[in-house]
Write an enzyme that holds these catalytic residues in place. Sequence first.
Site, PDB file in Angstrom:
ATOM      1  N   ASP A 275       0.864  -1.163   0.000  1.00 32.46           N
ATOM      2  CA  ASP A 275       0.000   0.000   0.000  1.00 32.46           C
ATOM      3  C   ASP A 275       0.922   1.242   0.000  1.00 32.46           C
ATOM      4  O   ASP A 275       2.138   1.109   0.219  1.00 32.46           O
ATOM      5  CB  ASP A 275      -0.814  -0.120   1.294  1.00 32.46           C
ATOM      6  CG  ASP A 275      -1.514   1.132   1.681  1.00 32.46           C
ATOM      7  OD1 ASP A 275      -2.227   1.675   0.851  1.00 32.46           O
ATOM      8  OD2 ASP A 275      -1.346   1.571   2.836  1.00 32.46           O
TER       9      ASP A 275
ATOM     10  N   ASP B 135      -0.084   5.141   1.254  1.00 32.85           N
ATOM     11  CA  ASP B 135      -0.234   6.032   2.423  1.00 32.85           C
ATOM     12  C   ASP B 135      -0.273   5.245   3.737  1.00 32.85           C
ATOM     13  O   ASP B 135      -1.039   4.290   3.881  1.00 32.85           O
ATOM     14  CB  ASP B 135      -1.536   6.836   2.307  1.00 32.85           C
ATOM     15  CG  ASP B 135      -1.440   7.875   1.210  1.00 32.85           C
ATOM     16  OD1 ASP B 135      -0.848   8.930   1.446  1.00 32.85           O
ATOM     17  OD2 ASP B 135      -1.939   7.594   0.098  1.00 32.85           O
TER      18      ASP B 135
ATOM     19  N   ASP C  11      -1.780  -0.728   6.044  1.00 35.26           N
ATOM     20  CA  ASP C  11      -2.075  -0.124   7.349  1.00 35.26           C
ATOM     21  C   ASP C  11      -3.551   0.135   7.572  1.00 35.26           C
ATOM     22  O   ASP C  11      -3.923   0.715   8.588  1.00 35.26           O
ATOM     23  CB  ASP C  11      -1.359   1.236   7.452  1.00 35.26           C
ATOM     24  CG  ASP C  11      -2.001   2.263   6.531  1.00 35.26           C
ATOM     25  OD1 ASP C  11      -2.212   1.936   5.349  1.00 35.26           O
ATOM     26  OD2 ASP C  11      -2.329   3.361   7.000  1.00 35.26           O
TER      27      ASP C  11
HETATM   28  O1  LIG Z   1      -4.353   2.963  -0.321  1.00 34.88           O
HETATM   29  P1  LIG Z   1      -3.489   4.041   0.233  1.00 34.88           P
HETATM   30  O2  LIG Z   1      -2.236   4.225  -0.536  1.00 34.88           O
HETATM   31  O3  LIG Z   1      -3.242   3.865   1.692  1.00 34.88           O
HETATM   32  O4  LIG Z   1      -4.340   5.370   0.060  1.00 34.88           O
HETATM   33  C1  LIG Z   1      -5.519   5.536   0.846  1.00 34.88           C
HETATM   34  C2  LIG Z   1      -5.942   6.984   0.806  1.00 34.88           C
HETATM   35  O5  LIG Z   1      -4.809   7.740   1.179  1.00 34.88           O
HETATM   36  C3  LIG Z   1      -4.901   9.160   1.160  1.00 34.88           C
HETATM   37  O6  LIG Z   1      -5.528   9.582   2.349  1.00 34.88           O
HETATM   38  C4  LIG Z   1      -4.826   9.202   3.522  1.00 34.88           C
HETATM   39  O7  LIG Z   1      -3.536   9.785   3.509  1.00 34.88           O
HETATM   40  C5  LIG Z   1      -3.513  11.241   3.598  1.00 34.88           C
HETATM   41  C6  LIG Z   1      -2.070  11.663   3.521  1.00 34.88           C
HETATM   42  O8  LIG Z   1      -1.308  11.064   4.519  1.00 34.88           O
HETATM   43  C7  LIG Z   1      -4.183  11.669   4.891  1.00 34.88           C
HETATM   44  O9  LIG Z   1      -4.214  13.085   4.977  1.00 34.88           O
HETATM   45  C8  LIG Z   1      -5.604  11.105   4.958  1.00 34.88           C
HETATM   46  O10 LIG Z   1      -6.182  11.406   6.234  1.00 34.88           O
HETATM   47  C9  LIG Z   1      -5.582   9.594   4.772  1.00 34.88           C
HETATM   48  O11 LIG Z   1      -6.900   9.062   4.732  1.00 34.88           O
HETATM   49  C10 LIG Z   1      -5.547   9.678  -0.090  1.00 34.88           C
HETATM   50  O12 LIG Z   1      -5.890  11.030   0.053  1.00 34.88           O
HETATM   51  C11 LIG Z   1      -6.737   8.865  -0.547  1.00 34.88           C
HETATM   52  O13 LIG Z   1      -7.119   9.260  -1.847  1.00 34.88           O
HETATM   53  C12 LIG Z   1      -6.361   7.390  -0.577  1.00 34.88           C
HETATM   54  O14 LIG Z   1      -7.452   6.598  -1.018  1.00 34.88           O
END
Ligand SMILES: O=P(O)(O)OC[C@H]1O[C@H](O[C@H]2O[C@H](CO)[C@@H](O)[C@H](O)[C@H]2O)[C@H](O)[C@@H](O)[C@@H]1O
Length: 333
Positions: free
Chosen positions: A104, A106, A282
């Site tokens: 993954d 983020d 995560d």
């Molecule tokens: O599948 P991932 O790579 O984990 O992405 C999931 C979402 O991540 C992002 O949001 C998350 O990360 C942001 C930056 O750290 C944070 O501000 C937010 O609170 C988190 O939910 C992204 O913006 C989404 O589009 C993704 O789907």
Amino acid sequence: MSAPCSYRSHQRTVDHRVPTADHRGGGRRGNRAADTALSGYWVEARGRYLRVVFAVQVWIERGREAAGRCRVRRMLVRSGPHPVLAELTAQIAARPDRYALFSDFDGTLVEIAERPEEVMVPVDLAANLGRVRQMLGGALGIITGRPLRQVEEYIGAAGLEASGLHGIEFNFPLTAGGSPATREAPHDLIAEVVKIVAAEPGFRLENKGAILTVHFRQVPAAGGRLRAALEEIIDRLKLDHHLKDGRAVIEIIPNGTSKGTALAEFMRRTPYAGRVPVMMGDDKADEDAFAVAQEAGGFGLKVAGEHFRSGDEPFRHAGEVRDFIAALAAHSR
Ligand SMILES: O=P(O)(O)OC[C@H]1O[C@H](O[C@H]2O[C@H](CO)[C@@H](O)[C@H](O)[C@H]2O)[C@H](O)[C@@H](O)[C@@H]1O
């Protein structure tokens, strides 16, 4: 009957860094940096690993802080990789042709930031991922909820194979029976979500085309209210969509696609097919990929954070995932 508790791996050196100077300059008068070495153990109890740091040393640091001799701004305890990771690193290094590694983005490869556009990507991440990909004969995939173009912007230099938007996008041709084609979110859905977001200044809408994502990190207490409102819209408009909770976020996703369908798509192709899939993640959405990895004889590796909080996760934060990647990359030389 086996003993309830045994020492898995003994004393390790733990760097306990306690910076006292304010990073923006001008720390408090009288403060000074304090670096101490703490000792820690990995303790295995009933199949779970617990990280134990000598409490007395923490207590001494707290005493120094109370006496104004230093100020604990943040505590970074490094005690070497979780035993599961140490073993896995050795196994992958010995037989790289047996494993397919997925990650993954983020919260796993990079730390969570206040806003999506504020994530910090360490300069060596793309290069290390590229080395691991090479070591695995190409069997390294990124599976994210982000649009693919963002993955490419952040770590694209490594030429990685990736799936974006929870299994909607892929940067390679799909096999027969692959994921549904990208569809834009319906206009009436967008209009309703825009109204909800406009009514609460802390909400933020990230329109990713096929997926609408509403962030509530600035107003954590409003998460339940937001979910109820989004559920009501999906029911009322009779949409073929579902909600996926994430870290301070709720995503509206077309049915039939997930990180599980993404991982399955990777596993149908060369060089992934027939290997042991290992997925690092995560968040709740990553659990779909863990389940598919498990069905294919592999497993998931959890990263602790707002979602996984048992204290037994192999990774305590994204930095440890990057350490794991770097350790594997070192074997590729
Ligand atoms: O599948 P991932 O790579 O984990 O992405 C999931 C979402 O991540 C992002 O949001 C998350 O990360 C942001 C930056 O750290 C944070 O501000 C937010 O609170 C988190 O939910 C992204 O913006 C989404 O589009 C993704 O789907």
